[in-house]
Design an enzyme around this catalytic site. Structure first.
Site, mmCIF file in Angstrom:
data_model
loop_
_atom_site.group_PDB
_atom_site.id
_atom_site.type_symbol
_atom_site.label_atom_id
_atom_site.label_comp_id
_atom_site.label_asym_id
_atom_site.label_seq_id
_atom_site.Cartn_x
_atom_site.Cartn_y
_atom_site.Cartn_z
ATOM 1 N N LYS A 31 91.521 49.501 -59.112
ATOM 2 C CA LYS A 31 92.263 50.732 -59.428
ATOM 3 C C LYS A 31 93.218 51.014 -58.280
ATOM 4 C CE LYS A 31 89.404 53.168 -62.478
ATOM 5 N NZ LYS A 31 89.021 54.530 -62.727
ATOM 6 N N LYS A 90 74.113 35.313 -64.218
ATOM 7 C CA LYS A 90 75.276 35.866 -64.947
ATOM 8 C C LYS A 90 76.578 35.474 -64.243
ATOM 9 C CE LYS A 90 72.727 39.580 -67.101
ATOM 10 N NZ LYS A 90 72.872 39.755 -68.531
ATOM 11 N N SER A 99 53.887 31.466 -77.757
ATOM 12 C CA SER A 99 53.888 32.318 -78.954
ATOM 13 C C SER A 99 54.430 33.714 -78.638
ATOM 14 C CB SER A 99 52.465 32.433 -79.493
ATOM 15 O OG SER A 99 51.647 33.002 -78.482
ATOM 16 N N HIS A 128 66.951 43.344 -60.374
ATOM 17 C CA HIS A 128 68.340 43.023 -60.731
ATOM 18 C C HIS A 128 69.349 43.749 -59.833
ATOM 19 C CE1 HIS A 128 66.348 41.217 -64.011
ATOM 20 N NE2 HIS A 128 66.384 42.215 -64.870
ATOM 21 N N LYS A 169 60.066 33.254 -77.489
ATOM 22 C CA LYS A 169 60.746 33.298 -78.788
ATOM 23 C C LYS A 169 62.213 33.714 -78.642
ATOM 24 C CE LYS A 169 59.733 37.010 -81.271
ATOM 25 N NZ LYS A 169 58.882 37.919 -82.040
ATOM 26 N N GLY A 187 52.783 30.288 -72.911
ATOM 27 C CA GLY A 187 53.050 31.574 -73.568
ATOM 28 C C GLY A 187 54.038 31.359 -74.694
HETATM 29 C C1 BG6 Z 1 65.034 42.702 -68.230
HETATM 30 C C2 BG6 Z 1 64.320 44.027 -68.408
HETATM 31 O O1 BG6 Z 1 64.739 42.143 -66.994
HETATM 32 O O2 BG6 Z 1 66.440 42.897 -68.337
HETATM 33 C C3 BG6 Z 1 64.691 44.664 -69.718
HETATM 34 O O3 BG6 Z 1 62.915 43.801 -68.360
HETATM 35 C C4 BG6 Z 1 66.194 44.750 -69.872
HETATM 36 O O4 BG6 Z 1 64.102 45.950 -69.839
HETATM 37 C C5 BG6 Z 1 66.853 43.397 -69.583
HETATM 38 O O5 BG6 Z 1 66.480 45.158 -71.195
HETATM 39 C C6 BG6 Z 1 68.364 43.494 -69.568
HETATM 40 O O6 BG6 Z 1 68.941 42.222 -69.498
HETATM 41 P P1 BG6 Z 1 70.426 41.971 -70.008
HETATM 42 O O7 BG6 Z 1 70.696 40.561 -69.632
HETATM 43 O O8 BG6 Z 1 70.437 42.219 -71.480
HETATM 44 O O9 BG6 Z 1 71.288 42.961 -69.287
#
Ligand code: BG6
Length: 481
Positions: free
Chosen positions: A377, A178, A14, A236, A19, A12
């Site tokens: 806090k 992160k 491209s 997430h 990118k 993938g």
């Molecule tokens: C991605 C989502 O998994 O996480 C996006 O598909 C979202 O919609 C992005 O913008 C946010 O990631 P970060 O690292 O910029 O908080």
């Protein structure tokens, strides 16, 4: 793995992900000398492209400094490109030939692809592209969406499990890469002070939020198929929750940690519709450009779509530690700021002796982005002659404490982990199963009943109903949330 040769294949090549994320990440790792010495890169996609064209597409995302241009040339010299279909074994044989030309090597395949081609691509990799000898490994990196619900995710999982061993599969959730998410383990288990209060006796509620100040930016077509719950919350935010709520693992090994994450997810009953707020942004009157456009004004979004761009929900971890403590997840696009954070709000001080209403709840905040920070806090005596109390903070803002320390991008860490064979920060198949189990009944109900999301204005804090949800679930809004 420093001595061995490695070939990193971007399937993938491209596309958007390649990118914006994959090529730039590989460049940064290369530039910083973090990759094994003999690593080369092969892009693969349907379109006929040259490495030079890939360079033109990706360069603006690579943050190249003036004095790095020579190094960048070196990087692109290590790149090649093969074009071919995703469902043709002959095309993958050509790809394999290009890999074989690099000699005996370890192979990494990054699937930066739409899920519709996952099946054929993985079948073809298995059929013709795997390492042929025992001393070399093959690793497959996959990105969400891992299906749309429990059934489709299980189908994909069984398909992958029939082809690859679990230790060959790296399911990326980039939030696990992160800094502050990785810090959760150390914060919780490397400090004596937290363990006695990290439970239902002391914690009133936990809020985990994700806010973005922009809308779909033309990606509406993709987004509309999934919506914010599938895009951010089910992966997430739930991953963060599992790290906040899990028991202490016996070690920092990948299996020990992931066992604990799965256990905590197993204790979460499916989310109920009555504990959910859904929203969709509308354009801002008098706003300019993007801001003036609502979700439905994006031409790639189907007319009249009821897909949520904001969602919040309360869920519960039914185990001895957390029973009764609401975990509120909140995420939205086109809000007033960019922010991701965890707020652990503690219960009121029992037997308060100060002026009524003066003492506020303690709150531990872990700010994931922007400006990484951990702060608590606290109530303090107002300095000086008065004997009043006021709210203050024990503040560990990374910019002050770790000034100048470079914070690697999430993808940099995770891709390097794949080279090193570390699966700590990748999602195991049973975690994925549990995550879908928690959200699938809700998602099915939404798909069936199509409730109209509450409108909120681009750039606002989102639907007010979310504040009501927080109050109902024992989170007292303190002003900065
Ligand atoms: C991605 C989502 O998994 O996480 C996006 O598909 C979202 O919609 C992005 O913008 C946010 O990631 P970060 O690292 O910029 O908080």
């Amino acid at each position: 793995c420093h001595g061995a040769s490695h070939v990193f294949v971007i399937l993938g090549a491209s596309g958007d992900l390649a990118k914006k994320k994959i090529y730039p990440t590989l460049w940064w790792l290369y530039r910083d000398g973090l990759l094994p010495k003999k690593t080369s890169f092969i892009g693969y996609a349907r379109s006929k492209l040259t490495v030079d064209e890939i360079k033109q597409k990706t360069i603006k995302f690579m943050k190249v400094e003036k004095d790095e241009e020579k190094k960048l040339e070196e990087f692109f010299k290590l790149n090649s490109y093969v074009s071919g279909a995703y469902d043709k074994t002959e095309a993958f044989s050509a790809l394999n030939k290009a890999i074989d030309a690099k000699g005996s090597c370890n192979r990494l395949f990054y699937l930066a692809l739409p899920p519709s081609v996952y099946e054929s691509v993985t079948l073809n990799i298995k059929a013709v592209c795997m390492s042929k000898d025992d001393k070399n490994w093959t690793r497959i990196i996959v990105e969400k969406p891992f299906g749309r619900d429990l059934e489709s995710s299980n189908t994909l999982s069984s398909h992958l499990a029939a082809l690859f061993k679990e230790e060959e599969l790296y399911r990326i959730d980039h939030y696990l890469g992160k800094e502050m998410i990785q810090n959760l383990m150390v914060l919780r288990f490397g400090n004596r002070i937290f363990s006695p209060i990290w439970n239902r006796e002391s914690v009133a509620s936990v809020v985990i939020s994700f806010k973005e100040p922009f809308g779909t930016q033309g990606r509406g077509g993709y987004f509309d198929e999934f919506g914010i719950i599938r895009d951010v919350m089910q992966n997430h935010l739930l991953q963060i929750l599992s790290l906040v709520a899990m028991e202490k693992p016996p070690s920092t090994g990948a299996e020990d940690i992931r066992n604990e994450k799965v256990k905590v997810l197993k204790s979460i009953p499916p989310v109920l519709m009555e504990n959910v707020v859904l929203g969709q942004y509308i354009g801002k009157k008098g706003g300019e450009g993007e801001e003036a456009k609502g979700y439905l004004d994006d031409p790639t979004v189907p007319k009249g779509s009821v897909t949520p761009t904001f969602a919040s929900c309360a869920l519960f971890v039914k185990n001895e530690r957390w029973d009764g403590v609401p975990f509120i997840l909140r995420c939205g696009k086109a809000l007033n700021e960019r922010k991701a954070e965890v707020r652990v709000q503690f219960r009121d001080v029992p037997g308060d002796i100060f002026r009524e209403g003066e003492v506020k709840r303690n709150e531990l905040v872990i700010r994931v982005q922007p400006n990484e920070a951990v702060y608590m806090k606290m109530m303090m005596k107002t300095p000086g002659m008065s004997i009043d109390c006021e709210e203050s903070e024990l503040d560990l803002t990374y910019d002050n404490r770790y000034k100048g320390v470079k914070m690697p991008d999430a993808y940099e860490r995770l891709i390097l982990d794949v080279f090193m064979g570390s699966q700590i920060h990748f999602v195991r198949s049973d975690e994925l199963h549990e995550a879908w189990r928690i959200f699938t009944p809700l998602l099915k109900q939404i798909d069936k009943e199509k409730p109209k999301p509450i409108e909120y204005v681009y750039g606002s804090r989102g639907p007010k109903e979310n504040d009501k949800l927080c109050t109902e679930f024992n989170f007292i809004y303190t002003g900065t949330y």
